[in-house]
Design an enzyme around this catalytic site. Structure first.
Site, PDB file in Angstrom:
ATOM      1  N   HIS A   1       0.848  -1.198   0.000  1.00  0.00           N
ATOM      2  CA  HIS A   1       0.000   0.000   0.000  1.00  0.00           C
ATOM      3  C   HIS A   1       0.882   1.247   0.000  1.00  0.00           C
ATOM      4  O   HIS A   1       0.626   2.213  -0.737  1.00  0.00           O
ATOM      5  CB  HIS A   1      -0.907  -0.017   1.243  1.00  0.00           C
ATOM      6  CG  HIS A   1      -1.752   1.197   1.420  1.00  0.00           C
ATOM      7  ND1 HIS A   1      -3.128   1.170   1.349  1.00  0.00           N
ATOM      8  CD2 HIS A   1      -1.433   2.500   1.692  1.00  0.00           C
ATOM      9  CE1 HIS A   1      -3.613   2.403   1.549  1.00  0.00           C
ATOM     10  NE2 HIS A   1      -2.590   3.220   1.759  1.00  0.00           N
ATOM     11  N   GLU A   2       1.947   1.208   0.815  1.00  0.00           N
ATOM     12  CA  GLU A   2       2.821   2.395   0.911  1.00  0.00           C
ATOM     13  C   GLU A   2       3.708   2.555  -0.319  1.00  0.00           C
ATOM     14  O   GLU A   2       3.892   3.670  -0.812  1.00  0.00           O
ATOM     15  CB  GLU A   2       3.671   2.332   2.191  1.00  0.00           C
ATOM     16  CG  GLU A   2       2.888   2.239   3.494  1.00  0.00           C
ATOM     17  CD  GLU A   2       1.750   3.249   3.611  1.00  0.00           C
ATOM     18  OE1 GLU A   2       0.729   2.915   4.248  1.00  0.00           O
ATOM     19  OE2 GLU A   2       1.847   4.367   3.050  1.00  0.00           O
TER      20      GLU A   2
ATOM     21  N   HIS B   1       1.987   4.281  -3.062  1.00  0.00           N
ATOM     22  CA  HIS B   1       1.943   5.744  -2.958  1.00  0.00           C
ATOM     23  C   HIS B   1       3.146   6.388  -3.659  1.00  0.00           C
ATOM     24  O   HIS B   1       3.048   7.499  -4.173  1.00  0.00           O
ATOM     25  CB  HIS B   1       1.930   6.198  -1.486  1.00  0.00           C
ATOM     26  CG  HIS B   1       0.573   6.196  -0.842  1.00  0.00           C
ATOM     27  ND1 HIS B   1      -0.504   6.883  -1.353  1.00  0.00           N
ATOM     28  CD2 HIS B   1       0.130   5.600   0.282  1.00  0.00           C
ATOM     29  CE1 HIS B   1      -1.560   6.699  -0.582  1.00  0.00           C
ATOM     30  NE2 HIS B   1      -1.202   5.921   0.433  1.00  0.00           N
TER      31      HIS B   1
HETATM   32  C1  LIG Z   1     -12.097   0.413   4.937  1.00  0.00           C
HETATM   33  N1  LIG Z   1     -11.816  -0.491   6.025  1.00  0.00           N
HETATM   34  C2  LIG Z   1     -10.810  -0.213   6.858  1.00  0.00           C
HETATM   35  O1  LIG Z   1     -10.037   0.711   6.721  1.00  0.00           O
HETATM   36  C3  LIG Z   1     -10.615  -1.176   7.940  1.00  0.00           C
HETATM   37  C4  LIG Z   1     -11.645  -1.406   8.852  1.00  0.00           C
HETATM   38  C5  LIG Z   1     -11.448  -2.312   9.893  1.00  0.00           C
HETATM   39  C6  LIG Z   1     -10.239  -3.011  10.021  1.00  0.00           C
HETATM   40  C7  LIG Z   1      -9.207  -2.793   9.091  1.00  0.00           C
HETATM   41  C8  LIG Z   1      -7.936  -3.605   9.209  1.00  0.00           C
HETATM   42  C9  LIG Z   1      -9.400  -1.882   8.044  1.00  0.00           C
HETATM   43  N2  LIG Z   1      -8.389  -1.600   7.121  1.00  0.00           N
HETATM   44  C10 LIG Z   1      -7.240  -0.952   7.479  1.00  0.00           C
HETATM   45  N3  LIG Z   1      -7.033  -0.676   8.790  1.00  0.00           N
HETATM   46  C11 LIG Z   1      -5.853  -0.093   9.090  1.00  0.00           C
HETATM   47  N4  LIG Z   1      -5.572   0.181  10.404  1.00  0.00           N
HETATM   48  C12 LIG Z   1      -6.420  -0.327  11.439  1.00  0.00           C
HETATM   49  C13 LIG Z   1      -6.449   0.596  12.626  1.00  0.00           C
HETATM   50  N5  LIG Z   1      -5.085   0.927  13.053  1.00  0.00           N
HETATM   51  C14 LIG Z   1      -4.971   1.563  14.326  1.00  0.00           C
HETATM   52  C15 LIG Z   1      -5.931   2.500  14.734  1.00  0.00           C
HETATM   53  C16 LIG Z   1      -5.807   3.109  15.969  1.00  0.00           C
HETATM   54  C17 LIG Z   1      -4.731   2.795  16.824  1.00  0.00           C
HETATM   55  C18 LIG Z   1      -3.795   1.858  16.425  1.00  0.00           C
HETATM   56  C19 LIG Z   1      -3.905   1.250  15.175  1.00  0.00           C
HETATM   57 CL1  LIG Z   1      -2.722   0.076  14.704  1.00  0.00          CL
HETATM   58  C20 LIG Z   1      -4.267   1.509  12.017  1.00  0.00           C
HETATM   59  C21 LIG Z   1      -4.247   0.639  10.787  1.00  0.00           C
HETATM   60  N6  LIG Z   1      -4.915   0.240   8.175  1.00  0.00           N
HETATM   61  C22 LIG Z   1      -5.197  -0.078   6.889  1.00  0.00           C
HETATM   62  N7  LIG Z   1      -4.261   0.181   5.978  1.00  0.00           N
HETATM   63  C23 LIG Z   1      -4.349  -0.343   4.603  1.00  0.00           C
HETATM   64  S1  LIG Z   1      -2.667  -0.798   4.234  1.00  0.00           S
HETATM   65  C24 LIG Z   1      -2.052   0.633   5.113  1.00  0.00           C
HETATM   66  C25 LIG Z   1      -2.953   0.679   6.353  1.00  0.00           C
HETATM   67  C26 LIG Z   1      -3.018   2.073   6.977  1.00  0.00           C
HETATM   68  O2  LIG Z   1      -2.169   2.417   7.777  1.00  0.00           O
HETATM   69  N8  LIG Z   1      -4.052   2.852   6.603  1.00  0.00           N
HETATM   70  C27 LIG Z   1      -4.157   4.147   7.179  1.00  0.00           C
HETATM   71  N9  LIG Z   1      -6.343  -0.668   6.496  1.00  0.00           N
HETATM   72 NI    NI Z   2      -2.426   5.304   2.020  1.00  0.00          NI
END
Ligand SMILES: CNC(=O)c1cccc(C)c1Nc1nc(N2CCN(c3ccccc3Cl)CC2)nc(N2CSC[C@H]2C(=O)NC)n1
Ligand code: NI
Length: 187
Positions: A157-158, A161
């Site tokens: 994903h990164e 970008h």
């Molecule tokens: C649309 N549905 C959704 O987003 C989605 C919905 C549910 C579950 C997932 C798993 C989803 N998906 C998804 N959730 C994440 N986080 C879960 C929360 N977490 C986090 C949040 C708060 C504190 C600590 C932490 Cl750890 C941070 C990371 N991150 C990414 N991605 C895609 S790859 C790069 C990465 C990224 O950092 N994105 C900003 N996807």
């Molecule tokens: Ni992104």
């Protein structure tokens, strides 16, 4: 420090540009930038700081998201094992390159989110389940690291970008939840 106001959102042209490789030896500026990107991820994952600073949680961040078209990404994937509190991945990668990947594919069962996308885009983002990434670390050392499953998804994903690709570019427009055979759905 980096906060959400520093992160550009979809529509900003830099998100669709190909970022430039960084030069070596790394400049102080590029080293400091990497550290600040990691600090942002740490803050975003800390419930107190995230609320204080109104940060969205993230495990990855790419320099173009800060309107800096350089091939730099930061990844901070926390451990989900209380026995081992160390992060699974805590790294700044300069000029990362995916040098090999598995045939087998995977996707996040809940879809992907992005700090530069202020909306939910439902659908599976199907990616290779295992990858090998060559990169240079902050100490200027050439590294090769293998990632699998969730970590591999985040790295891809990164790296996307850096090439002007957004996660939803990969979603099947006819059927966003279509699955090809043997795709590992990561919950
Ligand atoms: C649309 N549905 C959704 O987003 C989605 C919905 C549910 C579950 C997932 C798993 C989803 N998906 C998804 N959730 C994440 N986080 C879960 C929360 N977490 C986090 C949040 C708060 C504190 C600590 C932490 Cl750890 C941070 C990371 N991150 C990414 N991605 C895609 S790859 C790069 C990465 C990224 O950092 N994105 C900003 N996807
Ligand atoms: Ni992104």
């Amino acid at each position: 420090m980096i906060t959400m106001k520093d992160i550009i959102r979809e529509g900003h042209p830099i998100l669709r540009e190909t970022a430039q490789p960084v030069a070596f030896p790394l400049s102080e500026e590029d080293i400091t930038l990497g550290q600040k990107m990691l600090e942002f991820l740490e803050n975003s994952q800390d419930p107190v700081k995230a609320e204080e600073l109104a940060l969205r949680g993230g495990v990855g961040l790419a320099a173009p998201q800060l309107a800096i078209p350089k091939r730099i990404i930061a990844v901070l994937i926390p451990s989900n094992d209380p026995e081992k509190p160390e992060p699974v991945v805590r790294e700044v990668l300069y000029n990362p390159k995916i040098v090999s990947h598995s045939v087998q594919e995977a996707c996040l069962g809940d879809g992907e989110g992005c700090l530069s996308v202020d909306r939910d885009v439902p659908g599976y983002v199907i990616r290779p389940a295992r990858i090998t990434v060559a990169y240079t670390n902050a100490a200027g050392e050439s590294k090769k690291m293998r990632f699998k499953n969730y970590s591999a998804i985040v790295l891809q994903h990164e790296v996307d970008h850096l090439n002007g690709i957004m996660f939803y570019d990969h979603i099947n427009t006819d059927n966003p939840f279509a699955l090809r055979p043997d795709v590992l759905v990561i919950e």
